[in-house]
Design a protein around this motif. Structure first.
Motif, PDB file in Angstrom:
ATOM      1  N   GLU A  36       0.757  -1.297  -0.049  1.00 30.59           N
ATOM      2  CA  GLU A  36       0.114  -0.035   0.184  1.00 30.59           C
ATOM      3  C   GLU A  36       0.690   1.175   0.067  1.00 30.59           C
ATOM      4  OE1 GLU A  36      -2.935  -0.357   3.060  1.00 30.59           O
ATOM      5  OE2 GLU A  36      -3.474  -2.324   2.597  1.00 30.59           O
ATOM      6  N   GLY A  37       2.165   1.105  -0.555  1.00 27.93           N
ATOM      7  CA  GLY A  37       2.928   2.127  -0.704  1.00 27.93           C
ATOM      8  C   GLY A  37       3.687   2.976   0.678  1.00 27.93           C
ATOM      9  N   THR A  38       3.578   1.875   1.810  1.00 27.90           N
ATOM     10  CA  THR A  38       4.264   2.459   2.737  1.00 27.90           C
ATOM     11  C   THR A  38       5.147   1.363   3.227  1.00 27.90           C
ATOM     12  OG1 THR A  38       2.534   1.433   4.338  1.00 27.90           O
ATOM     13  CG2 THR A  38       2.414   3.779   3.465  1.00 27.90           C
ATOM     14  N   SER A  39       6.311   1.470   3.871  1.00 24.85           N
ATOM     15  CA  SER A  39       7.135   0.616   4.326  1.00 24.85           C
ATOM     16  C   SER A  39       6.476  -0.568   5.161  1.00 24.85           C
ATOM     17  CB  SER A  39       8.325   1.022   4.801  1.00 24.85           C
ATOM     18  OG  SER A  39       8.413   1.810   6.065  1.00 24.85           O
ATOM     19  N   GLY A  40       6.770  -1.746   4.936  1.00 29.14           N
ATOM     20  CA  GLY A  40       6.350  -2.923   5.732  1.00 29.14           C
ATOM     21  C   GLY A  40       7.166  -3.182   6.818  1.00 29.14           C
ATOM     22  N   PRO A  41       6.656  -4.414   7.348  1.00 30.85           N
ATOM     23  CA  PRO A  41       7.448  -4.675   8.571  1.00 30.85           C
ATOM     24  C   PRO A  41       8.939  -5.185   8.367  1.00 30.85           C
ATOM     25  CG  PRO A  41       5.396  -5.905   8.736  1.00 30.85           C
ATOM     26  CD  PRO A  41       5.623  -5.297   7.267  1.00 30.85           C
TER      27      PRO A  41
END
Length: 102
Positions: A36-41
Motif C-alpha cells: 500500500e505504498g508504505t514501508s512494511g514490517p
C-alpha cells in the motif's frame, strides 16, 4: 530504491554502508516490501535507508540494502532477519568497480 530528493553526494555516501541478502525468495518484491505504498514490517525491522533488488544473469536475485550509519549496518549483520517462515542472513556487500586498472 533511492529517494528522488537525494543529491549526488548523498547517493555516493550510501554506498559506504551496504549489505545484501543473496538468493532472495521470489515473493520478496518491491510491492511486498512496500504494501500500500508504505514501508512494511521487513523494511522497518531492517532499519534500511534505501534498497534495491538486482537480478543476476543466472536468475538469482539479491536484495541490496543501504544503511545510514556503520552502527545500523553492524546491527543488521549481527542478526538474521525473518521473511515469513524463512530466516535470511545479511552479509557485507560492496558495489563492484568496472574501472580498468591503470
Amino acid at each position: 530504491m533511492v529517494p528522488a530528493a537525494w543529491s549526488l553526494s548523498e547517493q555516493k555516501q550510501r554506498k559506504k554502508f551496504q549489505a545484501a541478502i543473496t538468493n532472495i525468495p521470489e515473493d520478496i518484491t518491491i510491492e511486498s516490501l512496500f504494501p500500500e505504498g508504505t514501508s512494511g514490517p521487513f523494511i522497518n525491522e531492517s532499519n534500511l535507508q534505501s534498497f534495491k533488488i538486482v537480478q543476476e544473469q543466472d536468475g538469482t536475485r539479491i536484495l541490496i540494502g543501504y544503511f545510514a550509519t556503520w552502527k545500523a549496518l553492524s546491527c543488521r549483520l549481527a542478526k538474521n532477519q525473518m521473511w515469513k517462515q524463512t530466516e535470511l542472513a545479511w552479509c557485507k556487500h560492496s558495489t563492484p568497480s568496472f574501472r580498468s586498472p591503470r
